[in-house]
Design a protein around this motif. Structure first.
Motif, mmCIF file in Angstrom:
data_model
loop_
_atom_site.group_PDB
_atom_site.id
_atom_site.type_symbol
_atom_site.label_atom_id
_atom_site.label_comp_id
_atom_site.label_asym_id
_atom_site.label_seq_id
_atom_site.Cartn_x
_atom_site.Cartn_y
_atom_site.Cartn_z
ATOM 1 N N MET A 87 0.911 -1.330 -0.004
ATOM 2 C CA MET A 87 -0.113 -0.144 -0.066
ATOM 3 C C MET A 87 0.896 1.102 -0.134
ATOM 4 O O MET A 87 0.563 2.087 -0.647
ATOM 5 C CB MET A 87 -1.079 0.012 1.407
ATOM 6 N N ILE A 88 1.956 1.126 0.828
ATOM 7 C CA ILE A 88 2.792 2.386 0.875
ATOM 8 C C ILE A 88 3.439 2.549 -0.437
ATOM 9 O O ILE A 88 3.509 3.648 -0.888
ATOM 10 C CB ILE A 88 3.818 2.037 1.964
ATOM 11 N N ALA A 135 1.300 5.301 7.515
ATOM 12 C CA ALA A 135 1.719 4.995 6.128
ATOM 13 C C ALA A 135 1.479 5.920 5.086
ATOM 14 O O ALA A 135 2.547 6.106 3.807
ATOM 15 C CB ALA A 135 1.029 3.756 5.788
ATOM 16 N N LEU A 136 0.518 6.553 5.366
ATOM 17 C CA LEU A 136 0.243 7.858 4.203
ATOM 18 C C LEU A 136 1.366 8.915 4.183
ATOM 19 O O LEU A 136 1.829 9.464 3.206
ATOM 20 C CB LEU A 136 -1.107 8.268 4.438
ATOM 21 N N MET A 137 1.735 9.249 5.321
ATOM 22 C CA MET A 137 3.051 10.167 5.557
ATOM 23 C C MET A 137 4.244 9.751 5.074
ATOM 24 O O MET A 137 5.050 10.325 4.715
ATOM 25 C CB MET A 137 2.941 10.752 7.009
ATOM 26 N N THR A 138 4.312 8.321 5.242
ATOM 27 C CA THR A 138 5.585 7.791 4.818
ATOM 28 C C THR A 138 5.658 7.739 3.361
ATOM 29 O O THR A 138 6.574 7.963 2.618
ATOM 30 C CB THR A 138 5.558 6.183 5.316
ATOM 31 N N GLY A 158 18.023 17.419 5.871
ATOM 32 C CA GLY A 158 17.599 18.573 5.373
ATOM 33 C C GLY A 158 16.053 18.269 4.837
ATOM 34 O O GLY A 158 15.110 19.049 5.112
ATOM 35 N N THR A 159 15.831 17.150 4.025
ATOM 36 C CA THR A 159 14.691 16.946 3.907
ATOM 37 C C THR A 159 13.684 16.736 4.941
ATOM 38 O O THR A 159 12.363 16.972 5.148
ATOM 39 C CB THR A 159 14.735 15.415 3.106
ATOM 40 N N ALA A 160 14.266 15.905 6.052
ATOM 41 C CA ALA A 160 13.645 15.681 7.201
ATOM 42 C C ALA A 160 13.118 16.935 7.736
ATOM 43 O O ALA A 160 11.850 17.105 8.342
ATOM 44 C CB ALA A 160 14.335 14.820 8.298
ATOM 45 N N ALA A 161 13.971 17.923 8.147
ATOM 46 C CA ALA A 161 13.490 19.184 8.567
ATOM 47 C C ALA A 161 12.609 19.888 7.943
ATOM 48 O O ALA A 161 11.493 20.431 8.362
ATOM 49 C CB ALA A 161 14.842 19.997 8.566
ATOM 50 N N PHE A 162 12.672 20.163 6.468
ATOM 51 C CA PHE A 162 11.909 20.621 5.648
ATOM 52 C C PHE A 162 10.454 20.146 5.582
ATOM 53 O O PHE A 162 9.416 20.873 5.528
ATOM 54 C CB PHE A 162 12.510 21.120 4.161
ATOM 55 N N SER A 163 10.276 18.922 5.391
ATOM 56 C CA SER A 163 9.209 17.933 5.476
ATOM 57 C C SER A 163 8.367 18.216 6.936
ATOM 58 O O SER A 163 7.466 18.299 6.824
ATOM 59 C CB SER A 163 9.381 16.279 5.302
ATOM 60 N N GLY A 164 8.891 18.306 8.096
ATOM 61 C CA GLY A 164 8.285 18.531 9.327
ATOM 62 C C GLY A 164 7.713 19.817 9.130
ATOM 63 O O GLY A 164 6.528 20.156 9.575
ATOM 64 N N LEU A 165 8.334 20.833 8.820
ATOM 65 C CA LEU A 165 7.966 22.289 8.909
ATOM 66 C C LEU A 165 6.836 22.296 7.559
ATOM 67 O O LEU A 165 5.817 23.066 8.113
ATOM 68 C CB LEU A 165 9.246 23.245 8.488
ATOM 69 N N GLY A 166 6.883 21.730 6.594
ATOM 70 C CA GLY A 166 5.913 21.816 5.757
ATOM 71 C C GLY A 166 4.526 21.285 6.053
ATOM 72 O O GLY A 166 3.409 21.692 5.846
ATOM 73 N N LEU A 167 4.798 19.966 6.774
ATOM 74 C CA LEU A 167 3.479 19.299 7.307
ATOM 75 C C LEU A 167 2.735 20.007 8.393
ATOM 76 O O LEU A 167 1.574 20.146 8.518
ATOM 77 C CB LEU A 167 3.903 17.880 7.595
ATOM 78 N N LEU A 168 3.403 20.541 9.026
ATOM 79 C CA LEU A 168 3.097 21.596 10.405
ATOM 80 C C LEU A 168 2.249 22.696 9.838
ATOM 81 O O LEU A 168 1.067 22.880 10.118
ATOM 82 C CB LEU A 168 4.267 22.099 11.028
ATOM 83 N N MET A 169 2.909 23.182 8.736
ATOM 84 C CA MET A 169 2.099 24.213 8.156
ATOM 85 C C MET A 169 0.774 23.700 7.537
ATOM 86 O O MET A 169 -0.170 24.531 7.884
ATOM 87 C CB MET A 169 3.200 25.068 7.203
ATOM 88 N N ALA A 170 0.799 23.057 6.540
ATOM 89 C CA ALA A 170 -0.265 22.413 5.975
ATOM 90 C C ALA A 170 -1.214 21.670 7.002
ATOM 91 O O ALA A 170 -2.461 21.794 6.667
ATOM 92 C CB ALA A 170 0.203 21.217 5.040
#
Length: 261
Positions: free
Chosen positions: A18-19, A116-119, A161-173
């Motif tokens: 599924m992932i 799994a969706l976030m993964t 860098g990907t982990a940092a920006f992904s966290g901030l992007g998901l937080l905003m969204a």
């Protein structure tokens, strides 16, 4: 009625399958979006070519490695910009509108677990980044780029860098309305492009402002990549630590405050 009449047995597919399916779908959606393609591929490529070939901004060159060309300074910063555009700006906007239109709510009620969706979204970001990096590296090499350093250090910095920006992007969204996310994400992208050491060296800013700018994740990523790829240095632990802190804070806050509706 004998056993096996209803074969294959109805039910949800294995989580791994599924992932993979969701990640492939997310990747196709990212690459088919014209605005997303402009942000993630065309803008970084144009900036790399423009500032490498036209003497617009005076950039420092390395005294320990590289060919002494402007592209040696610019290429690492543009790679950092590519990560920012995909992991933060693009993901924030896409996820924000999926949340607004109820897509996330419906997917959250499907057999696909929310984690799994976030993964799957993260995997789609990584696939897109690989394509970006391959393209930008090819352009930079054609412009005379002479990368130095250890590829393992570069990979670690890009992952952090990907982990940092992904966290901030998901937080905003997950906390703002879709329209607010669209405006804020693009504004942050432009501000970090100017003040994150991507094109304009941080040495150009006043001392007080520079001290603050150096703490930003885009500055840590661009400076870290530049230290390795331009100067041939070992892993810059200070920049890596800064990115790790942003990753923990961003992902932790996103996990706690993200609203699915």
């Amino acid at each position: 009625m004998s056993t096996g009449t209803y074969a294959p047995k109805p039910g949800a597919a294995p989580v791994g399958r599924m992932i993979a399916a969701q990640a492939a779908l997310e990747t196709r959606m990212l690459l088919r979006n014209g605005e997303q393609l402009l942000l993630t591929v065309i803008i970084p490529s144009l900036l790399l070519v423009l500032f490498s070939t036209v003497d617009i901004v005076t950039v420092p060159v390395s005294t320990t490695g590289g060919s002494g060309k402007a592209v040696d300074f610019l290429a690492p910063g543009v790679l950092a910009l590519a990560v920012l555009s995909t992991a933060f700006t693009g993901q924030a906007i896409a996820t924000g509108f999926e949340r607004r239109y109820g897509v996330l709510k419906r997917l959250g009620a499907s057999p696909l677990p929310r984690w799994a969706l976030m993964t799957a979204k993260t995997l789609a970001v990584l696939v897109t980044e690989v394509l970006q990096i391959v393209l930008l590296t090819a352009i930079a090499l054609a412009l005379g780029w002479s990368p130095q350093g250890d590829p393992g250090s570069v990979l670690l910095l890009l992952v952090l860098g990907t982990a940092a920006f992904s966290g901030l992007g998901l937080l905003m969204a997950g906390t703002l309305r879709a329209e607010a996310t669209l405006a804020a994400a693009n504004l942050v992208f432009l501000l970090l492009l100017v003040g994150g050491g991507v094109i304009v060296p941080l040495e150009k800013f006043p001392g007080a402002a520079r001290s603050v700018l150096e703490l930003l994740p885009i500055s840590a990523l661009s400076d870290g990549l530049r230290a390795v790829l331009q100067d041939g240095a070992a892993l810059p632990w200070g920049d890596a630590l800064t990115l790790a802190v942003w990753a923990v804070l961003g992902l932790g806050a996103a996990a706690k405050f993200f609203r699915w509706e």
